[in-house]
Enzyme design. Structure first.
Site, PDB file in Angstrom:
ATOM      1  N   ASP A   1       1.375  -7.606  -6.884  1.00  7.74           N
ATOM      2  CA  ASP A   1       2.482  -7.041  -6.104  1.00  7.74           C
ATOM      3  C   ASP A   1       3.770  -7.870  -6.209  1.00  7.74           C
ATOM      4  O   ASP A   1       4.374  -8.234  -5.185  1.00  7.74           O
ATOM      5  CB  ASP A   1       2.092  -6.941  -4.614  1.00  7.74           C
ATOM      6  CG  ASP A   1       0.772  -6.232  -4.387  1.00  7.74           C
ATOM      7  OD1 ASP A   1       0.465  -5.296  -5.139  1.00  7.74           O
ATOM      8  OD2 ASP A   1       0.051  -6.627  -3.440  1.00  7.74           O
TER       9      ASP A   1
ATOM     10  N   GLU B   1       2.658   4.469  -2.855  1.00  2.24           N
ATOM     11  CA  GLU B   1       2.936   3.162  -2.235  1.00  2.24           C
ATOM     12  C   GLU B   1       3.852   2.361  -3.144  1.00  2.24           C
ATOM     13  O   GLU B   1       4.239   2.809  -4.224  1.00  2.24           O
ATOM     14  CB  GLU B   1       1.637   2.393  -1.971  1.00  2.24           C
ATOM     15  CG  GLU B   1       0.875   2.040  -3.238  1.00  2.24           C
ATOM     16  CD  GLU B   1      -0.472   1.358  -2.981  1.00  2.24           C
ATOM     17  OE1 GLU B   1      -0.865   1.175  -1.822  1.00  2.24           O
ATOM     18  OE2 GLU B   1      -1.148   1.014  -3.972  1.00  2.24           O
TER      19      GLU B   1
END
Ligand code: FUB
Length: 327
Positions: A19, A226
């Site tokens: 991420d 997301e």
């Protein structure tokens, strides 16, 4: 770490990272990743296998330079409101301060978004005692516009609980929309001057197709799942995100940071591992995509590694699709 960080290779190998939110601070590329732990947890759609407990900050003096790990900069035990799962963070610089924004479950098991402060981009970061009032779900990404206004984009389906907030309050039993209904969009909220609260109620962003119709929930190749990221190029705002179940990074553009955004195409084809999550940053005239895959662990979804590669635009402003395993 002394080895140069090569494109499409893990930028560090001594810890698992995911991420990546990349920014240029103090003339270097700083990367704010999740820190995946080397453990075996029950793997499910709720994301229980992503049970992270701290954050490290990474930096590179240049693309292709060795990647430095600045060590642990924030730990779960020091965040009064959080109980577990430090997921994808982001950072921003304003007011002579570096802010780290991060999601975690509160003591009721509900994902919220918190903020921590530092005088250095390399941390350590001191968390605020409470989460941002009115925040929910996961994957905060903060974009500061040329006029100095700061916007937080956030939200993620399934384990990220976005579908449970459709009425404005948390409903643990709520399901996502039917395949023929409009998909849920990411959420945007303008941040206050001190970056610690929202200026106004968060609002949902619309993502439309080439005819101006809302992308439907059943359109899993294009609908939002997301990992939002916003950057600006040639006076357009580019909203890029993960499609989750179809594992791509795609993007949409708008003339307004709050949208609506019109779908454009694919930035990154599926990587090894279930999740895909990215950021886009300009450094010394070139643009880079930071992303992750699970290659370092041989494919374990919850043991990922951050990589980067150059991102190129066509003359019309569209982004060239990146296929990371093709030379
Ligand atoms: O790292 C935990 C979660 O996995 C992130 O918040 C999502 O974006 C996905 O990458």
């Amino acid at each position: 770490m002394t080895k140069p960080a090569q494109p499409n290779e893990p930028i560090v190998t001594h810890i698992y990272t995911a991420d990546p939110s990349a920014h240029v601070f103090e003339g270097k590329i700083f990367i704010y990743p999740s820190h995946d732990l080397d453990h075996e947890k029950l793997s499910n759609d709720n994301g229980d296998q992503y049970d992270m407990e701290d954050y490290h900050v990474l930096s590179m003096d240049d693309a292709g330079a060795p990647c430095v790990d600045h060590g642990e900069v924030l730990h779960l035990k020091d965040i009064p409101w959080a109980s577990q799962q430090l997921w994808a963070p982001d950072a921003a610089y304003k007011n002579n301060t570096y802010y780290l924004f991060f999601p975690a479950r509160d003591h009721e098991g509900v994902f919220r978004i918190g903020v921590a402060k530092s005088s250095s981009p390399a941390g350590p970061f001191t968390p605020e005692p409470e989460y941002i009032p009115g925040s929910f779900s996961i994957d905060p990404a903060v974009f500061i516009d040329q006029d100095d206004r700061a916007y937080m984009y956030f939200g993620g389906l399934w384990g990220g609980q976005l579908e449970k907030w459709q009425t404005g309050t948390y409903n643990p039993d709520a399901e996502g929309p039917a395949p023929t209904e409009p998909a849920l969009g990411p959420i945007v909220a303008e941040l206050s001057e001190d970056m610690l609260t929202f200026k106004a109620q968060p609002q949902e962003i619309s993502i439309v197709d080439e005819d101006g119709n809302l992308i439907l929930a059943g359109d899993e190749e294009r609908r939002y799942f997301e990992g939002p990221w916003v950057h600006k190029y040639n006076d357009y705002y580019y909203l890029s995100y993960s499609t989750g179940t179809t594992h791509s990074i795609v993007y949409a553009i708008s003339k307004n940071p709050m949208g609506p955004y019109q779908y454009q195409g694919k930035i990154l084809t599926p990587v090894v591992g279930w999740t895909t999550h990215h950021s886009i940053v300009q450094f010394k005239e070139k643009w880079y995509l930071f992303y992750h895959d699970s290659s370092l662990s041989g494919g374990a979804d919850n043991k990922r590694c951050v990589k980067y590669t150059e991102l190129k635009y066509n003359d019309d402003g569209t982004i060239q699709t990146i296929e990371p395993y093709k030379n």
